[in-house]
Design an enzyme around this catalytic site. Structure first.
Site, short mmCIF file in Angstrom:
data_model
loop_
_atom_site.label_atom_id
_atom_site.label_comp_id
_atom_site.label_asym_id
_atom_site.label_seq_id
_atom_site.Cartn_x
_atom_site.Cartn_y
_atom_site.Cartn_z
N HIS A 90 46.55 50.10 46.17
CA HIS A 90 47.65 49.31 45.62
C HIS A 90 47.15 48.32 44.57
N HIS A 91 45.84 48.20 44.44
CA HIS A 91 45.30 47.39 43.36
C HIS A 91 45.20 48.20 42.07
N SER A 129 23.43 39.62 54.53
CA SER A 129 23.77 38.45 55.33
C SER A 129 25.05 38.69 56.14
N SER A 130 26.07 39.21 55.48
CA SER A 130 27.33 39.41 56.20
C SER A 130 27.19 40.43 57.31
N GLU A 133 38.44 43.42 52.65
CA GLU A 133 37.86 42.10 52.39
C GLU A 133 38.93 41.00 52.40
N ASP A 135 24.64 30.72 73.72
CA ASP A 135 24.36 30.72 72.28
C ASP A 135 24.84 32.05 71.73
N THR A 186 52.13 41.75 60.22
CA THR A 186 51.98 40.36 59.76
C THR A 186 53.23 39.57 60.12
N TRP A 217 35.72 39.24 39.19
CA TRP A 217 34.97 39.41 40.45
C TRP A 217 35.00 40.85 40.92
N HIS A 250 40.07 45.67 49.70
CA HIS A 250 41.26 45.32 50.46
C HIS A 250 40.93 44.85 51.87
N HIS A 267 33.90 31.72 39.48
CA HIS A 267 34.83 30.99 40.37
C HIS A 267 35.21 31.87 41.55
N SER A 280 46.35 30.28 65.33
CA SER A 280 46.81 30.60 66.68
C SER A 280 46.18 29.69 67.74
N ARG A 317 46.50 37.87 33.21
CA ARG A 317 45.44 37.06 33.79
C ARG A 317 44.16 37.25 32.98
N LYS A 335 53.15 38.34 63.56
CA LYS A 335 52.37 37.11 63.71
C LYS A 335 53.20 35.89 63.34
N TYR A 393 41.54 40.87 54.11
CA TYR A 393 41.88 40.58 55.51
C TYR A 393 40.72 39.95 56.24
C1 HEA Z 1 39.15 32.07 48.06
C2 HEA Z 1 39.58 31.77 47.22
C3 HEA Z 1 40.00 30.93 46.06
C4 HEA Z 1 40.26 29.58 46.02
C5 HEA Z 1 40.16 28.59 47.14
C6 HEA Z 1 40.64 29.31 44.67
C7 HEA Z 1 40.97 28.04 44.22
C8 HEA Z 1 41.45 27.77 42.94
N1 HEA Z 1 41.65 28.67 41.93
FE1 HEA Z 1 41.16 30.62 41.99
N2 HEA Z 1 40.67 32.60 42.04
C9 HEA Z 1 40.23 33.31 43.13
C10 HEA Z 1 40.03 32.80 44.40
C11 HEA Z 1 40.22 31.46 44.75
N3 HEA Z 1 40.61 30.46 43.92
C12 HEA Z 1 40.03 34.68 42.80
C13 HEA Z 1 39.56 35.79 43.73
C14 HEA Z 1 40.36 34.79 41.43
C15 HEA Z 1 40.34 36.07 40.58
C16 HEA Z 1 39.20 36.05 39.63
C17 HEA Z 1 39.20 37.22 38.72
O1 HEA Z 1 40.17 37.40 37.97
O2 HEA Z 1 38.23 37.99 38.75
C18 HEA Z 1 40.76 33.47 41.00
C19 HEA Z 1 41.22 33.18 39.71
C20 HEA Z 1 41.79 31.98 39.34
C21 HEA Z 1 42.50 31.77 38.13
C22 HEA Z 1 42.81 32.83 37.10
C23 HEA Z 1 41.75 32.89 36.10
C24 HEA Z 1 42.01 33.95 35.10
O3 HEA Z 1 42.70 34.92 35.39
O4 HEA Z 1 41.50 33.78 33.99
C25 HEA Z 1 42.89 30.45 38.10
C26 HEA Z 1 43.65 29.82 37.04
O5 HEA Z 1 44.34 28.91 37.20
C27 HEA Z 1 42.40 29.86 39.32
C28 HEA Z 1 42.58 28.54 39.67
C29 HEA Z 1 42.18 28.01 40.89
C30 HEA Z 1 42.33 26.60 41.21
C31 HEA Z 1 42.91 25.56 40.32
C32 HEA Z 1 41.87 26.46 42.51
C33 HEA Z 1 41.83 25.18 43.29
O6 HEA Z 1 42.43 25.39 44.51
C34 HEA Z 1 40.46 24.63 43.44
C35 HEA Z 1 40.51 23.29 44.10
C36 HEA Z 1 39.16 22.67 44.36
C37 HEA Z 1 38.49 21.93 43.49
C38 HEA Z 1 39.01 21.66 42.13
C39 HEA Z 1 37.16 21.37 43.84
C40 HEA Z 1 37.17 19.86 43.79
C41 HEA Z 1 35.85 19.30 43.38
C42 HEA Z 1 35.70 18.37 42.42
C43 HEA Z 1 36.83 17.82 41.65
C44 HEA Z 1 34.40 17.81 42.09
C45 HEA Z 1 33.28 18.75 42.23
C46 HEA Z 1 32.07 18.02 42.50
C47 HEA Z 1 30.86 18.53 42.64
C48 HEA Z 1 30.58 19.98 42.47
C49 HEA Z 1 29.74 17.67 42.97
N4 HEA Z 1 41.74 30.81 40.05
C1 HEA Z 2 43.77 36.59 52.10
C2 HEA Z 2 43.96 37.42 51.24
C3 HEA Z 2 45.14 38.32 51.03
C4 HEA Z 2 46.14 38.70 51.88
C5 HEA Z 2 46.35 38.31 53.31
C6 HEA Z 2 46.98 39.58 51.12
C7 HEA Z 2 48.12 40.18 51.65
C8 HEA Z 2 48.85 41.15 51.00
N1 HEA Z 2 48.67 41.58 49.71
FE1 HEA Z 2 47.33 40.84 48.40
N2 HEA Z 2 45.82 40.33 47.18
C9 HEA Z 2 44.79 39.47 47.46
C10 HEA Z 2 44.60 38.81 48.65
C11 HEA Z 2 45.39 38.97 49.77
N3 HEA Z 2 46.52 39.72 49.85
C12 HEA Z 2 43.93 39.30 46.33
C13 HEA Z 2 42.68 38.43 46.27
C14 HEA Z 2 44.46 40.11 45.33
C15 HEA Z 2 43.98 40.27 43.88
C16 HEA Z 2 42.68 40.87 43.72
C17 HEA Z 2 42.30 40.93 42.27
O1 HEA Z 2 42.84 41.79 41.56
O2 HEA Z 2 41.51 40.08 41.83
C18 HEA Z 2 45.63 40.75 45.91
C19 HEA Z 2 46.41 41.66 45.22
C20 HEA Z 2 47.40 42.42 45.81
C21 HEA Z 2 48.01 43.56 45.19
C22 HEA Z 2 47.64 44.15 43.84
C23 HEA Z 2 48.38 43.49 42.77
C24 HEA Z 2 47.97 43.95 41.42
O3 HEA Z 2 46.83 43.71 41.03
O4 HEA Z 2 48.80 44.55 40.75
C25 HEA Z 2 48.96 44.01 46.07
C26 HEA Z 2 49.81 45.20 45.83
O5 HEA Z 2 50.32 45.78 46.69
C27 HEA Z 2 48.91 43.16 47.23
C28 HEA Z 2 49.72 43.30 48.36
C29 HEA Z 2 49.58 42.55 49.51
C30 HEA Z 2 50.40 42.76 50.69
C31 HEA Z 2 51.53 43.72 50.84
C32 HEA Z 2 49.93 41.87 51.63
C33 HEA Z 2 50.45 41.75 53.04
O6 HEA Z 2 49.39 41.67 53.94
C34 HEA Z 2 51.35 40.56 53.20
C35 HEA Z 2 52.10 40.64 54.50
C36 HEA Z 2 52.89 39.41 54.82
C37 HEA Z 2 54.22 39.26 54.69
C38 HEA Z 2 55.08 40.34 54.15
C39 HEA Z 2 54.89 37.96 55.05
C40 HEA Z 2 55.24 37.77 56.49
C41 HEA Z 2 56.11 38.80 57.05
C42 HEA Z 2 57.35 38.59 57.56
C43 HEA Z 2 57.93 37.24 57.65
C44 HEA Z 2 58.04 39.76 58.16
C45 HEA Z 2 59.27 40.21 57.52
C46 HEA Z 2 59.09 40.73 56.18
C47 HEA Z 2 59.64 41.81 55.64
C48 HEA Z 2 60.24 42.94 56.39
C49 HEA Z 2 59.69 41.93 54.16
N4 HEA Z 2 47.97 42.19 47.04
CU LIG Z 3 44.86 44.61 48.67
#
Ligand code: HEA
Ligand code: HEA
Ligand SMILES: [Cu+2]
Ligand code: CUA
Lengths: 293, 378, 525
Positions: C302-303, C169-170, C255, C106, C328, C142, C253, C77, C268, C450, C331, C257
């Site tokens: 921080h992860h 590709s990327s 990634e 292009d 952030t 993942w 990380h 997923h 924007s 999780r 923004k 962003y």
């Molecule tokens: C980009 C990111 C993204 C998006 C969009 C989503 C979307 C969703 N995620 Fe995802 N999720 C992740 C990124 C994302 N996730 C990541 C990075 C993890 C961590 C994995 C890890 O632990 O390693 C995670 C893990 C994760 C967990 C935790 C699993 C675990 O720890 O065991 C859960 C549980 O609820 C969850 C739920 C969902 C749900 C309900 C949606 C919903 O928003 C999805 C909604 C969309 C649909 C449901 C599709 C609809 C389609 C149909 C109904 C029909 C399909 C038809 C055909 C294919 C023909 N996700």
């Molecule tokens: C699009 C993806 C995205 C983005 C933008 C962010 C944004 C941020 N993430 Fe997140 N993060 C993930 C995707 C993302 N993260 C994913 C996928 C994981 C889990 C990966 C995995 O384990 O599978 C993760 C996990 C993750 C962890 C690890 C948690 C753990 O496993 O224990 C942490 C810890 O520091 C963290 C921190 C942050 C912070 C500080 C930001 C900051 O950038 C957020 C900044 C924004 C704000 C703070 C809000 C707006 C600000 C204001 C309104 C200003 C005023 C605010 C103050 C002065 C407080 N993230």
């Molecule tokens: Cu991070």
């Protein structure tokens, strides 16, 4: 209709990319099978490699043809140059991962292991090391009798320093060739570019000798703990890049023989030369951090 | 630690938010905030958590107060013309600097707590915790006590053949026992892959890394039973390796420890077992029990999980030379999930389970293994 | 114009049609469409797997799948969503919009552009077919942490190779984007005149080139540890399993962003249009994007707060992570100020944009809470983290893409989408999204780890709600597909500007945008 000056060349649809993808896919699929005991593995890999080679010839051939027939303007050349530089940057980051691994293990992981007496009693750490369960390091360049118990490393002042000298000189010769090209002095161009390739090949030969020595006499292999891992992965990937660079330069050399390139327009030459300098710089890093320190 | 206590305000805010999601029938067990801590660190964390959440909530309300006001008041349908400003250095400086200051305010108490957490010195008791796929081992380093702790919930409850008990999935055969009001130092490591030892109410979590030791400490103030789970994905049964800790008063703890020391060692069991010649039916009966250790991977039916865990039924090892079978079970196979069992099982247990594997699931090796044979291989 | 001036094209003799047109195309719009379709299908497939996860978690006990398969679903997923839906989706937007926004004919390297797309279907074929091998697909999350990935069968190798292909590709795609932006701008389009979407993509592309090779390095080490006896992650040989995490998160990380910056770009673009006001603080927005990118390289650990880093390391990574809140925040404040005293209307794209700002900030705040190291010891590897990243990823990245799709669909197809259905889609998505993921905060705080297929009884209530929400969210996306198909098929004719007074060169060309735009560079005021 011919290309109007000042307009950016946009190629027609092309099948080469998809052919490249198919080649890449069979190469990797073959490798996968090879690793997992599928008998078709090597053949698929060979097929994939052949497809990729064909793709390169076809694709680059087309580009060369377009370039030589003057379809590219300045901007296209600029796009090519920029992409090459960014590509090289991506390669730098690839090596950075492995250098990072080297620094991390040396500076952090091994000392921590050495401190963990409960789990690894008696492990002293230090560098080189093959870890608590691996063979013990002895003095560099000393043949070992029992590779299961001991390994020796390759000292910097034998082949490595010679190789450093070879690669550094090749960087100079490729620059001389570049100047010759800019001066439109064909003879010198071909001579010095040829020398560059030759130096690269000699480098590779010495590296092969060194690897053979390591495997057969020093008990140093890819599996010799982290030392072996970092040593062979870093130098190995570097060697692979030297090979690629040398092939690129050879192709460029052949094209020079055919009279390709103009003093003011020779992207392929520049790209290969940049690549060569990059490979060179990486080697200096290797020499310092893998061999000397 | 933190300058003010904000739990109540935050709990209210959370519940408000929760209500807007969906009202759920009340159940005593579920909670909206971190569980009530029973250790100093747990308390510091809770306060920190509440503080930060409150700050975030306030900023959130202010920022989106502006936005929703704008959404309401600056609609085009009210017939207004858009303003044209696109820049204000003063505003931009303000909203760069103020968040920065707020962050510093958050960083100070966090730093203090962190320093406190990492200080494992002056401990009263040291316990080594080792994660295995999928169980925990606890060793009281200065007391020669060591045991394994694995899930006690019966399989029938998991697959829905029996009603689920109160502590479903959070119960073990041998809980970790610690004294209250003592600084306990845990040395956490793992045998195969990374696990993480976590008890929420202690505010204590640390990854168990194979080959390395991580330290953490806790001090539990209230006697009781505390439950947690492995918190790092460690393979198939990651969800089934709970942690249960019993905190007893120091006196009760000492009594427990003394009782545990006698007869706990493998040697003791080995001596009695080796003295006896075991019959095949005895070995098979015992082996079937011990096989519970293996069933997580090799399946209750011995069929394994193709590709991941080999079947015992028809296995070349389990029907081949008995020495190879024994060595594999005792030493495991490095780099795979097959761990070495010689530290976990006594001679008789290994003898029994190997005998069982060789003669069950349709395997017909026909031989038996005696504890003495296992002992000679140690 | 498009037909008159084709001087610099090759002879028009072999333009394939049918499937071959799509396979061999060198046109940025075709390739953009390919990327977008690919992204949508991966989103549905990845979503389907999420539904498997949610179905299993609907009730305590094991009902639907076995734990091993559950782990494969979690892993797959995430891999599909991250590498299949979000990243290619944004590249699709870049392909369609960048040349139009900067007045280029292009992309700079059209053949390479084709290649960077056409590697993806092969990569995902490899990845997905691992599910059908003995032992199944990758099941270690993942993040592919060693040593769990050292165990595992052939499926892990397939994942590694798939990641290699995605990386190629990327990188090719990112190079193309950077070069296009640097080299193909129309005269007068200075860097500081570029639309913000272009800026965010420029910086994203830089991040991609910097970190994808590092990921390739990490999985290569995994591969050699698995098959060639190296000991990078094996303590017995002097290696360290945690080193994998360091290398992975050095990629991981930035990634995250990579997945949010283009979303910021889209937001924007949308907000000024429907506020009828220029973007507030353009320069600050550019600088903030750059600052986020810079900081993203020094926060990775921080992860890994719980892996047992030295105290100084934990402090450093805590402070640097917290700092990201500042740019952030800039923004968020600028978006709100853009709306301030505008003349707002709320067509579907604007609804999405507003929701993204609001919901992303919730995710940002939970991120900030995670950054507080001592508290992260409590949150780490619980559903609190899952809630955090779905707020930033789904309601940040994915919903921004949906908003962007509604915003530009009329330009792409020449038809207006069905506004009413669009709005319904928006409300269903937003509501069900919150029903799905808000309760996960509580689950995490209450202590639900999780990546578990079964849970203790006190977690039941919120899991029930979350699962119901997930199915609602899933079905809402089918409506999205329907709206898109309907819009492609027909609908009322879109004007050139589509919206009332949008800014940007893309609105100066006809709708649908002609196959070749800007063969002669536009004049930039
Ligand atoms: C980009 C990111 C993204 C998006 C969009 C989503 C979307 C969703 N995620 Fe995802 N999720 C992740 C990124 C994302 N996730 C990541 C990075 C993890 C961590 C994995 C890890 O632990 O390693 C995670 C893990 C994760 C967990 C935790 C699993 C675990 O720890 O065991 C859960 C549980 O609820 C969850 C739920 C969902 C749900 C309900 C949606 C919903 O928003 C999805 C909604 C969309 C649909 C449901 C599709 C609809 C389609 C149909 C109904 C029909 C399909 C038809 C055909 C294919 C023909 N996700
Ligand atoms: C699009 C993806 C995205 C983005 C933008 C962010 C944004 C941020 N993430 Fe997140 N993060 C993930 C995707 C993302 N993260 C994913 C996928 C994981 C889990 C990966 C995995 O384990 O599978 C993760 C996990 C993750 C962890 C690890 C948690 C753990 O496993 O224990 C942490 C810890 O520091 C963290 C921190 C942050 C912070 C500080 C930001 C900051 O950038 C957020 C900044 C924004 C704000 C703070 C809000 C707006 C600000 C204001 C309104 C200003 C005023 C605010 C103050 C002065 C407080 N993230
Ligand atoms: Cu991070
Ligand atoms: Cu052990 Cu998860």
């Amino acid at each position: 209709m011919s290309s109007a000056p000042g307009s950016y060349y946009l190629p027609n649809p092309s099948a080469w990319p998809i052919i490249g993808s198919i080649g890449l896919f069979s190469l990797l699929l073959g490798f996968l099978l090879l690793l997992n005991e599928g008998s078709a593995g090597p053949w698929l890999m060979l097929l994939g490699a052949c497809i990729i080679v064909v793709m390169m010839f076809g694709w680059f051939g087309k580009v060369i043809h377009e370039s030589e027939s003057g379809m590219y303007n300045e901007d296209v050349g600029m796009s090519f140059r920029m992409s090459m530089l960014w590509f090289i940057f991506s390669e730098v980051m690839f090596f950075a991962a492995f250098f990072g691994a080297l620094f991390y293990t040396r500076a952090l992981a091994v000392p921590w292991l050495a401190d963990t007496d409960i789990l690894w009693p008696g492990f002293e750490g230090g560098w080189p090391t093959a870890g608590p369960k691996g063979p013990m390091p002895i003095e560099a360049d000393t043949p070992v009798s029992d590779p299961a118990a001991q390994f020796s490393t390759i000292g910097p002042w034998g082949i490595p320093v010679l190789n450093t000298f070879l690669l550094l000189s090749s960087s100079i010769t490729v620059t001389i060739a570049h100047h010759a090209l800019k001066m439109n002095s064909r003879g010198n161009l071909i001579l010095w570019l040829g020398v560059t390739v030759l130096l690269g090949v000699i480098f590779l030969y010495f590296q092969a000798v060194e690897y053979h020595h390591a495997y057969s006499e020093l008990g140093l292999t890819l599996g010799t703990g982290v030392y072996g891992s970092t040593f062979f992965m870093l130098t190995g990937f570097h060697g692979l890049h030297v090979t690629i660079g040398a092939i690129m330069l050879t192709v460029v050399w052949l094209r020079c023989l055919r009279g390709h390139f103009k003093p003011d327009n020779h992207f392929a030459f520049e790209a290969s030369a940049w690549y060569w300098h990059f490979v060179d710089t990486v080697w200096v890093g290797l020499f310092v951090f893998v061999y000397v320190f | 630690m933190s300058p003010f206590r904000v739990s109540t305000a935050v709990a209210l805010a959370w519940s408000g938010a929760a209500l807007s999601v969906a009202p759920v029938p009340a159940n005593a067990a579920w909670g909206l905030n971190l569980p009530t801590p029973v250790s100093p660190i747990g308390r510091e964390i809770l306060e920190l958590h509440n503080l930060i959440m409150l700050i975030c909530l306030i900023i959130f309300i202010v920022v989106f107060g502006f936005m929703f006001y704008s959404i309401y008041a600056h609609r085009k349908s009210t017939g207004r013309e858009a303003a044209t400003f696109a820049h204000s250095t003063k505003a931009e400086v303000v909203w760069t600097v103020i968040p920065f200051i707020i962050l510093i305010g958050m960083a100070i108490p966090s730093t203090a707590t962190l320093i406190n957490m990492e200080d494992t010195s002056k401990s009263d008791l040291t316990i080594k915790v080792t994660g295995y796929q999928w169980k925990w081992q606890y060793e009281y380093l200065d007391h020669d006590v060591s045991f394994y702790s694995s899930l006690a919930t019966p399989r029938e409850q998991i697959v829905g053949l029996q009603p689920k008990g109160e502590h479903y999935l959070l119960e073990v055969d041998n809980p970790l026992v610690i004294p209250t009001n003592r600084k306990i130092r845990l040395l956490v490591t793992a045998n195969d892959v990374i696990h993480a030892w976590w008890v929420p109410k202690f505010g204590a979590k640390k990854d168990a890394i194979p080959g390395y030791i991580n330290e953490l400490w806790t001090k539990v103030e209230t006697p009781g039973t505390y439950r947690g789970q492995c918190a790092e994905l460690c393979g198939k049964d990651h969800g089934f390796m709970p942690i249960v800790v019993e905190a007893k008063s120091p006196e009760e703890f000492d009594a427990w420890l003394a009782g545990r020391k006698q007869g706990s060692s493998l040697e003791h069991a080995a001596a009695t077992a080796a003295a006896k010649q075991w019959s095949e039916s005895e070995l098979m009966a015992r082996g079937e029990e011990v096989y519970a250790h293996c069933a997580a991977c090799h399946g209750v039916d011995g069929k394994g999980l193709p590709g991941a865990f080999p079947a015992i039924a028809g296995s070349a090892v389990a029907t081949g030379p008995v020495e190879d079978h024994l060595t594999l079970v005792m030493d495991g196979k490095p780099g795979t999930a097959m761990q070495g069992f010689k530290g976990q099982l006594s001679d008789i247990e290994i003898a029994a389970v190997v005998t069982y594997q060789r003669n069950a699931f349709g395997n017909k090796a026909g031989d038996t293994v005696q504890p003495s044979q296992v002992q000679s291989l140690r | 114009m498009a037909t008159a001036d084709v001087a610099h094209h090759e002879e028009h003799h072999h333009h394939p049609s049918g499937v071959m047109r799509w396979i061999t195309t060198t046109n940025h719009k075709d390739i953009g469409t390919l990327y977008l379709c690919f992204s949508l299908s991966m989103f549905l497939l990845g979503g389907l797997m999420a539904l498997v996860i949610r179905a299993e978690l609907f009730q305590p006990g094991l009902q639907v799948v076995d734990p091993h398969f559950f782990n494969q679903m979690t892993t797959m997923h995430a891999l599909l969503m991250v590498f299949g839906a979000i990243m290619p989706g944004f590249v699709g937007f870049a392909n369609w919009m960048l040349p139009m926004m900067i007045g280029a004919p292009d992309m700079a390297l059209p053949r390479m552009n084709n290649w960077s797309f056409w590697i993806l279907p092969f990569a995902f074929t490899m990845l997905l077919s691992s599910l059908f091998t003995a032992g199944g697909g990758p099941a270690a999350g993942w993040t592919l942490y060693a040593p769990l990935t050292i165990q595992g069968g052939m499926g892990v190798d397939m994942t590694i190779f798939a990641i290699h292909m995605m990386g190629i590709s990327s990188i090719l795609g990112a190079i193309n984007i950077i070069v296009t932006i640097f080299n193909m701008r129309a005269p007068g389009m200075t860097l500081m005149k570029m639309p913000l979407f272009v800026w965010t993509w420029l910086i994203t592309a830089f991040l991609l080139i910097a970190v994808m090779p590092v990921l390739a390095g990490a999985v290569t080490m995994l591969l050699t540890d698995r098959h060639f006896g190296t000991a990078f992650f094996d303590p017995a040989g002097g290696g360290d399993p945690v080193m994998f995490q360091h290398i992975f998160w050095f990629f991981g990380h930035p990634e995250v962003y990579i997945m949010i910056l283009p979303a910021f770009g889209i937001i924007s673009e949308i907000i000024p249009t429907f506020s009828r006001k220029p973007l507030f603080g353009y320069t600050a927005m550019v600088l903030a994007t750059a600052a986020i990118a810079f900081l993203s390289f020094i926060v990775w650990a921080h992860h890994m707060f719980t892996v047992g880093m030295p105290l100084t390391g934990e402090l450093f990574f805590m402070y640097s992570t917290m700092l990201i809140a500042v740019p952030t925040g800039v923004k968020v404040f600028n978006w709100v100020s853009t709306m301030w005293r505008g003349a707002l209307t709320f067509e579907t794209p604007m609804l999405f944009a507003v929701a993204v700002v609001f919901l992303f900030t919730i995710g940002g705040f939970s991120g900030l809470m995670l950054a507080i190291t001592p508290a992260d010891f409590q949150y780490h590897d619980t559903y609190f983290v899952v809630a955090h990243f779905h707020y930033v990823l789904f309601s940040g990245a994915a919903m921004a893409m949906m908003g962007g799709a509604y915003y530009w669909l009329p330009k792409w197809t020449g038809h207006m989408y069905d506004e009413k259905l669009g709005k319904i889609h928006f409300w269903l998505t937003t509501i069900f999204f919150n029903v799905t993921f808000f309760p996960q905060h509580f689950l995490g705080l209450a202590g639900m780890p999780r990546r578990i297929p079964d849970y203790a009884l006190q977690f039941t209530e919120f899991n029930v709600i979350s699962s119901i929400g997930a199915f609602g969210l899933g079905f809402a996306q089918l409506l999205f597909v329907y709206v898109i198909v309907k819009c492609v098929r027909g609908g009322s004719k879109a004007t050139d500007t589509v919206w009332e007074a949008p800014r940007g060169l893309e609105w100066t060309v006809p709708s649908p945008a002609p196959y070749h735009t800007f063969e002669t560079p536009p004049k930039i005021a």
